[in-house]
Design an enzyme around this catalytic site. Sequence first.
Site, short mmCIF file in Angstrom:
data_model
loop_
_atom_site.label_atom_id
_atom_site.label_comp_id
_atom_site.label_asym_id
_atom_site.label_seq_id
_atom_site.Cartn_x
_atom_site.Cartn_y
_atom_site.Cartn_z
N GLY A 1 0.82 -1.21 0.00
CA GLY A 1 0.00 0.00 0.00
C GLY A 1 0.85 1.26 0.00
O GLY A 1 0.43 2.31 0.48
N GLY B 1 1.74 3.29 -2.29
CA GLY B 1 1.52 4.29 -3.32
C GLY B 1 0.86 5.56 -2.82
O GLY B 1 0.88 6.59 -3.51
N ASP C 1 -1.89 -7.10 -6.11
CA ASP C 1 -3.02 -7.16 -5.19
C ASP C 1 -2.60 -8.06 -4.04
O ASP C 1 -2.27 -9.24 -4.27
CB ASP C 1 -4.24 -7.72 -5.92
CG ASP C 1 -5.50 -7.77 -5.07
OD1 ASP C 1 -5.38 -7.74 -3.82
OD2 ASP C 1 -6.60 -7.86 -5.64
N VAL C 2 -2.60 -7.56 -2.81
CA VAL C 2 -2.11 -8.35 -1.68
C VAL C 2 -2.97 -9.56 -1.40
O VAL C 2 -2.56 -10.45 -0.65
CB VAL C 2 -1.95 -7.49 -0.41
CG1 VAL C 2 -0.90 -6.41 -0.61
CG2 VAL C 2 -3.28 -6.90 0.03
N TYR D 1 -14.39 -4.14 8.92
CA TYR D 1 -13.09 -3.48 9.07
C TYR D 1 -12.54 -3.66 10.49
O TYR D 1 -11.38 -4.02 10.70
CB TYR D 1 -13.23 -2.00 8.74
CG TYR D 1 -11.97 -1.20 8.79
CD1 TYR D 1 -11.08 -1.21 7.72
CD2 TYR D 1 -11.66 -0.41 9.90
CE1 TYR D 1 -9.91 -0.45 7.75
CE2 TYR D 1 -10.49 0.35 9.93
CZ TYR D 1 -9.62 0.33 8.86
OH TYR D 1 -8.47 1.07 8.90
N ALA E 1 -11.45 -7.24 11.07
CA ALA E 1 -10.18 -7.54 10.41
C ALA E 1 -9.01 -6.93 11.17
O ALA E 1 -7.99 -7.59 11.41
CB ALA E 1 -10.21 -7.04 8.97
N LYS E 2 -9.14 -5.67 11.56
CA LYS E 2 -8.03 -5.00 12.24
C LYS E 2 -7.81 -5.56 13.64
O LYS E 2 -6.67 -5.61 14.13
CB LYS E 2 -8.29 -3.50 12.30
CG LYS E 2 -8.26 -2.81 10.94
CD LYS E 2 -6.91 -2.95 10.26
CE LYS E 2 -6.81 -2.07 9.02
NZ LYS E 2 -5.47 -2.14 8.38
#
Length: 238
Positions: A11, A13, A49-50, A141, A144-145
């Site tokens: 990520g 960029g 793409d991770v 979210y 996941a975190k």
Amino acid sequence: MGVTRTAVVTGGGSGIGKAVAERLRADGHQVAILDLAPKEGEKFAYRADVTDRAAVDAAVADIRNELGPIGILVNAAGLDGFKRFATMSFEEWQRVIDVNLHGIFHCTQAVLADMTQVGWGRVVNISSSSAHSGQPFMAHYVAAKSAVNGLTKALALELGPSGITVNAVPPGFIDTPMLRGAEERRLLGGTIDEHIQRTPVRRVGRPEDIAAACAFLAAEEAGYITGQILGVNGGRNT
């Protein structure tokens, strides 16, 4: 100046990932970024793409061939989402978890052999302060975190004997394109200025604040720090 390492920032960029990459370069490391849309002509930028393990493995192989074995990994690639849980599709749930959690699985596994071989490595995972406080309409979210924080602690115990430290940095209220987009959609529960007044240090965070924490955890001097969740949030979560 410490030892020069090859670092990978996912990520990298834009936003936090870009700031981390710039800081690690300033610290003397060779830095490669993985991003879905790296800027044209950017040095050592690889499109991947991770969530795609084959693409991650191919990019890591290219980085290794060009820059040498990877010693530092900062997992900064992320995807937010705002949706009422009752109407959230499983596909929406899965996509956010794929990027934020499974992406860390793929990228960390892909670089472990390099770190294990030399007995030295640094992995820094960007999680989120929402894992402490919760956040409405972001169940996928936050889930996941929160899992990223747990994964960080488990890997720290498992990989420590191999000379690899694993830590997490959960950003607080950080001024990124993701945050500005959420403000425009009125998803923050107030404006950024209103949130600043609820932040003890009375300012919004900057990507460079997160980059500084990542740089510290990636340094030689941080070798006795592992399994830690280092909040960078201006005192919003203590």
